[in-house]
Design a protein around this motif. Structure first.
Motif, short mmCIF file in Angstrom:
data_model
loop_
_atom_site.label_atom_id
_atom_site.label_comp_id
_atom_site.label_asym_id
_atom_site.label_seq_id
_atom_site.Cartn_x
_atom_site.Cartn_y
_atom_site.Cartn_z
N THR A 101 0.00 2.30 5.03
CA THR A 101 0.01 3.54 4.25
C THR A 101 0.95 4.58 4.84
O THR A 101 1.08 5.68 4.31
CB THR A 101 -1.41 4.13 4.16
N GLN A 136 -1.01 -2.09 -4.59
CA GLN A 136 -2.11 -1.13 -4.62
C GLN A 136 -1.68 0.10 -3.83
O GLN A 136 -2.19 0.38 -2.75
CB GLN A 136 -3.38 -1.76 -4.04
N GLU A 145 -3.25 8.22 -3.08
CA GLU A 145 -4.04 9.19 -2.33
C GLU A 145 -3.19 10.24 -1.63
O GLU A 145 -3.66 11.32 -1.31
CB GLU A 145 -4.89 8.46 -1.28
N GLN A 164 -1.15 3.49 -2.20
CA GLN A 164 -1.96 4.66 -1.86
C GLN A 164 -1.12 5.83 -1.35
O GLN A 164 -1.57 6.96 -1.39
CB GLN A 164 -3.00 4.27 -0.80
N SER A 165 0.09 5.53 -0.84
CA SER A 165 0.95 6.58 -0.29
C SER A 165 2.32 6.52 -0.95
O SER A 165 2.92 5.45 -1.07
CB SER A 165 1.10 6.41 1.23
N GLU A 205 -4.17 4.64 -7.91
CA GLU A 205 -4.89 4.67 -6.64
C GLU A 205 -4.20 5.54 -5.59
O GLU A 205 -4.59 5.54 -4.43
CB GLU A 205 -5.04 3.24 -6.10
N ARG A 240 0.80 -1.23 0.00
CA ARG A 240 0.00 0.00 0.00
C ARG A 240 0.83 1.28 0.00
O ARG A 240 0.28 2.37 -0.13
CB ARG A 240 -0.94 0.01 1.21
N SER A 241 2.14 1.18 0.17
CA SER A 241 2.95 2.41 0.19
C SER A 241 4.31 2.15 -0.41
O SER A 241 4.82 1.02 -0.43
CB SER A 241 3.10 2.92 1.63
N SER A 289 -6.94 10.19 -7.61
CA SER A 289 -7.36 9.81 -6.25
C SER A 289 -6.65 10.62 -5.17
O SER A 289 -6.90 10.42 -3.98
CB SER A 289 -7.09 8.31 -6.02
#
Length: 570
Positions: free
Chosen positions: A354, A398, A426, A400-401, A424, A335-336, A457
């Motif tokens: 994240t 995936q 964010e 996000q960060s 994705e 995620r990051s 996003s």
């Protein structure tokens, strides 16, 4: 002066000295009584002993982690000099004397005697402190449970003789390093002769600048193996390395330095199963060595991997294929991503959270970081977008960060590639001595639909230690307004130690961003009182020095050719 007067003076002085001694003794008695009335002196003996034990163990732990206290008397000895009560308690607790942490030869006999027959922890992290007493220490080998030694090259053979003179039935952890280069004459090899082949409890071995026999069985059954900066005389072939690992089915932590190319003298048949492995780190390793090793190992999908590589090349995809043999299977979600970009080294980390709990380091202790890759920059790998290529190769990605720390000038292409490869995303955090001009330019671009905008996003930005250029705060405000109009607004903005910002500019940002966290740092302001006055932002500095901005890009430490994507191994 007459003899009578002299005699009278001497007598009077003697009486005064006697009175002073009596007063000093009386004062010492009062001090002792006062100490005995302190609250800590009323603690039960077992609690006081526990406190002393904790102090000694903390000192030992700091030595394990590389932050020992300054040289001096052992902690246990310092405790005995506080008061009689503490001295008595300390002398009756053998465990307080069982930690030989760089103990001098003068104190060693006393420590060994007071520790009685308790298992010993021996730590000598500098060869100078070890040289005068290693024979005395290693004569206690049967009662040592933790042994860490650092030797001069010319003492290695004598130390190995001592290590081979007795068994080590209690030894659990063994660390041995050689200061400087280990090519001093011909050094002996650590083999089955060490500990007379009898160390049944040994579970952790760390060797540095040592020669090592890979065919030895003495280290079978380990849970931690760390062998780095291997001498050329003991460099393993691939079959030797795999044979060694096959004897360690319970291995949990593996760290290897594989700077020279491994001789691939074996056909790949069954992979070596390391079902208990939790982390693997390859230090100063060529990419081909990493591919060869990973191709021959079978380990759980959630193993933490840290790679410190030579300049990477065309087989980057081969590396990820070897590490992730079943990319479509189950595994943790990434995620990051954190990137650390400097003039000579790129570092990339992938985490399951994240957020990152710690600062960047190649071999992190952060449980959330599953993959850490650091590599030297050759002429063909000085293109920061290469870090986004890795995102396409890591399974279950995936992100996000995104956290970027850079001393390079990042071009717009960097952020455009990131927008394409990280749909994705964010949160973007940018820090370092780079500027944010290229990021602002990419965020300003886009069509009339939110799906056409860069980072559709994105809702959080963080800038740390960044030079804001003239007008960039206003442009950031315009970006927030534009994105809000398309339903993809910036909701969080964090500004830490950013220069060329004033309260008025931040207040404008607060009007369009819901959550603005600014530390109030004001430096390099327009009209400041610096030596030349005026703005200190990167744009004004370039203009004032007469240096064209494109010229700065051309002199940055990566290839400026926007059409070249070729990577080659050095």
């Amino acid at each position: 002066m007459g003899s009578g007067v002299i005699e009278h003076c001497d007598t009077t002085r003697a009486h005064v000295d006697k009175d002073i001694a009596a007063l000093a003794e009386s004062l010492r008695g009062y001090r002792s009584r006062r100490i005995s009335l302190s609250y800590i002196s009323w603690l039960p003996l077992e609690i006081l002993t526990t406190i002393f034990t904790y102090i000694v163990e903390e000192d030992t732990f700091k030595s394990h982690t590389g932050t020992p206290r300054p040289n001096g008397a052992p902690i246990s000895m310092i405790i005995t000099h506080v008061c009689r009560h503490w001295r008595q308690v300390a002398l009756e607790c053998p465990t307080l004397w069982a930690s030989l942490n760089c103990v001098s030869a003068d104190c060693l006999d006393m420590m060994l005697e007071r520790s009685k027959k308790i298992a010993l922890v021996v730590i000598y992290r500098s060869p100078g402190s070890l040289r005068k007493c290693f024979q005395q220490i290693l004569s206690q080998l049967p009662r040592i449970k933790f042994l860490q030694l650092c030797s001069y090259p010319w003492d290695v053979n004598r130390i190995l003789d001592c290590l081979s003179s007795q068994p080590a039935p209690l030894l659990q952890s063994f660390k041995f390093s050689v200061a400087g280069k280990s090519n001093y004459r011909v050094m002996g090899s650590i083999s089955d002769a060490v500990f007379q082949g009898r160390a049944p409890l040994l579970r952790s071995v760390e060797l540095m600048e040592c020669t090592f026999s890979w065919t030895s069985c003495i280290f079978s059954g380990l849970r931690t193996l760390d062998v780095r900066r291997i001498g050329s005389a003991s460099y393993p072939t691939l079959s030797q390395l795999l044979s060694t690992l096959r004897r360690m089915p319970e291995l949990e932590q593996l760290t290897l330095g594989l700077s020279s190319r491994i001789s691939e003298d074996t056909e790949l048949s069954d992979r070596v199963p390391l079902t208990q492995l939790k982390s693997i780190a390859l230090d100063a390793c060529t990419l081909r060595n990493a591919v060869s090793l990973f191709s021959c190992l079978a380990f759980p999908v959630d193993v933490k991997i840290a790679l410190n590589l030579a300049p990477i090349g065309s087989c980057l995809s081969d590396l990820f294929s070897a590490m992730h043999k079943d990319p479509d299977g189950s595994g943790p979600i990434i995620r990051s991503m954190r990137a650390s970009l400097s003039y000579h080294t790129f570092g990339v980390q992938f985490g399951t959270s994240t957020a990152f709990k710690s600062k960047y380091s190649w071999d992190p202790h952060n449980d959330d970081i599953l993959l850490s890759i650091q590599f030297k920059c050759s002429s063909s790998t000085r293109k920061p977008p290469i870090i986004f290529d890795m995102c396409q190769m890591v399974p279950h990605c995936q992100i996000q960060s995104l956290f970027v720390t850079s001393s390079l000038v990042l071009r717009e292409n960097f952020w455009r590639v990131g927008s394409t490869d990280l749909p994705e995303l964010e949160n973007i955090q940018l820090s370092g001595t780079c500027n944010m001009r290229s990021l602002i330019a990419v965020l300003q671009s886009g069509g009339t639909q939110s799906s056409d905008m860069a980072y559709p996003s994105l809702h959080a930005l963080e800038f740390e230690n960044i030079d804001f250029g003239c007008g960039e705060a206003e442009e950031l405000q315009d970006i927030a307004i534009m994105r809000a109009g398309h339903g993809v607004g910036i909701h969080e903005l964090r500004l830490v130690k950013c220069r060329n910002l004033v309260d008025d500019r931040v207040q404008f940002l607060k009007e369009v961003v819901t959550d603005v966290d600014w530390d109030g740092h004001e430096e390099g302001l327009v009209g400041g009182s610096g030596s030349g006055g005026g703005c200190l932002c990167h744009i004004c500095r370039d203009e004032s020095s007469g240096e064209d901005y494109m010229q700065a890009l051309l002199h940055s430490d990566y290839d400026y050719d926007p059409d070249s994507d070729a990577y080659s191994e050095d």
